[in-house]
Design a protein around this motif. Structure first.
Motif, PDB file in Angstrom:
ATOM      1  N   CYS A  66       0.835  -1.201   0.000  1.00 58.52           N
ATOM      2  CA  CYS A  66       0.000   0.000   0.000  1.00 58.52           C
ATOM      3  C   CYS A  66       0.870   1.252   0.000  1.00 58.52           C
TER       4      CYS A  66
ATOM      5  N   GLN B 167      -3.830   2.516  -9.180  1.00 58.51           N
ATOM      6  CA  GLN B 167      -4.769   2.033  -8.167  1.00 58.51           C
ATOM      7  C   GLN B 167      -5.145   0.583  -8.449  1.00 58.51           C
TER       8      GLN B 167
ATOM      9  N   GLU C 267      -3.967  -3.406  -6.308  1.00 58.70           N
ATOM     10  CA  GLU C 267      -4.927  -4.323  -5.692  1.00 58.70           C
ATOM     11  C   GLU C 267      -4.262  -5.677  -5.438  1.00 58.70           C
TER      12      GLU C 267
END
Length: 299
Positions: free
Chosen positions: A13, A71, A75
Motif C-alpha cells: 500500500c 490504483q 490491488e
C-alpha cells in the motif's frame, strides 16, 4: 515437487500511495503548463505554441489514466487474478501513446494550412516567456518522476516521465524556432516547427506503445538481472546442485522467476527444502521484491 515462495514487500500500500503521489504531482504540473502555454498561444497566435499546449492536454489525460491504473495495479491478488493486477500499468503506457498519436494528428491539421498561408505572429516575446516557464516546470517534474519510476519500478511513472521529457525537448524546439521567426520575419517557420513537433511526439508515442506491448507479452527481466541470478545459482555447483529451465518475466513493478533445482538423489527431503528456501530468499534479495517458483528434481 513445485513450490512457490513470494518475496514481496509488506508495504504494498505504501508503494501505491507513493506512486499515486508522484502522479498527482504530474497532474498538477500538467494543469499549470496547459494554462501557461494557452496564454502564450493566445497572446502570440503561434501554431507552434498551440501544438505545445495540445501536447500538455495529452500529459494531463495520460496522468489521470496513470493514476487509475496504479490504483488497479496495487490491488492484492484474488481468485480471478492469482498473480495480482500489476500489468494494469502497461495499459497506462499504451493509452498515453494513443493520446500522443491523436495530439500529433491535431497538430498537423492545424499547422499544414499555415505553411501554405503563413500569418504574422503577435506579442511573440511575452508568449515565449510563458512558454519558457512551462518548459522549466515540466523539466523539474520529469526528472522527479524518472527518479521515482526507477526506485519504485513503475511502468506508469516511467511512461509519464518520458513523455514529459519529450514535451520539454518539443518546447525547446518551438522556442528556438520562434526566436528565428522574430529575428528573420519568416512566418512559415512557425507552422514548419509545429509539423516537426508532431513528427517528434509520434516517435515517442510509438515507443510507449511498443513498451506496453512488450510488457503485456511477458518480457523477460533485463539481461543484467538474469546474469545476476545465474551467477548466484552457479555458486551451488560445488555442492553438487544444478539448475535447469530458468525463466523470468516482469509485470509492472513485480518480478517473477521460475527454475528447476536438481539435487543429488541421496539427499534428504528436509535438506532439499532448506536449500530451496535459501535459493529463493537469495534470488529475491538480489532482485528486490520478487515471486520465485522452484521445482525440485533429483540428479
Amino acid at each position: 515437487m513445485e513450490r512457490v515462495k513470494t518475496q514481496v514487500s509488506t508495504k504494498e500500500c505504501t508503494w501505491a500511495d507513493e506512486a499515486k503521489r508522484y502522479v498527482r504531482l504530474s497532474i498538477y504540473a500538467a494543469v499549470a503548463t496547459i494554462t501557461l502555454k494557452l496564454v502564450a498561444w493566445w497572446i502570440s497566435d503561434s501554431v507552434g505554441l498551440l501544438s505545445d499546449a495540445l501536447e500538455s492536454f495529452v500529459n494531463l489525460a495520460g496522468a489521470v489514466f496513470a493514476l487509475a491504473m496504479i490504483q488497479v495495479a496495487s490491488e492484492p491478488p484474488d481468485e480471478g487474478h492469482p498473480f495480482g493486477h500489476s500489468k494494469a500499468e502497461y495499459f497506462s503506457s499504451g493509452f498515453e501513446g494513443t493520446l500522443i498519436f491523436i495530439a500529433a494528428g491535431t497538430i498537423l491539421f492545424t499547422a499544414l494550412p499555415r505553411i501554405l498561408h503563413p500569418q504574422p505572429l503577435m506579442s511573440l516575446g511575452i508568449g515565449l516567456w510563458f512558454s519558457a516557464a512551462s518548459t522549466a516546470l515540466n523539466l523539474v517534474v520529469s526528472l522527479t518522476l524518472a527518479k521515482a519510476a526507477k526506485r519504485l519500478r513503475s511502468v506508469a511513472l516511467d511512461a509519464d516521465a518520458r513523455h514529459l521529457m519529450a514535451d520539454v525537448w518539443t518546447s525547446v524546439g518551438v522556442i528556438i524556432a520562434l526566436f528565428g521567426v522574430a529575428l528573420t520575419g519568416w512566418n512559415w517557420l512557425d507552422p514548419l516547427i509545429a509539423v516537426a513537433v508532431a513528427a517528434h511526439i509520434l516517435v515517442e508515442g510509438f515507443r510507449l506503445m511498443r513498451g506496453a506491448a512488450d510488457g503485456l507479452m511477458d518480457q523477460a527481466l533485463p539481461a543484467a538481472d538474469v546474469i545476476r541470478i545465474e551467477k548466484l545459482l552457479d555458486g551451488y555447483a560445488a555442492r553438487g546442485v544444478r539448475y535447469t529451465g530458468l525463466k523470468t518475466r516482469s509485470a509492472g513493478s513485480q518480478r517473477f522467476v521460475h527454475l528447476n533445482v536438481r539435487v543429488p538423489g541421496d539427499w534428504r527431503v528436509d535438506t532439499s527444502h532448506e536449500l530451496l528456501d535459501e535459493i529463493e530468499e537469495r534470488i529475491a534479495a538480489a532482485l528486490g521484491d520478487a515471486q520465485v517458483t522452484t521445482h525440485l528434481e533429483p540428479l
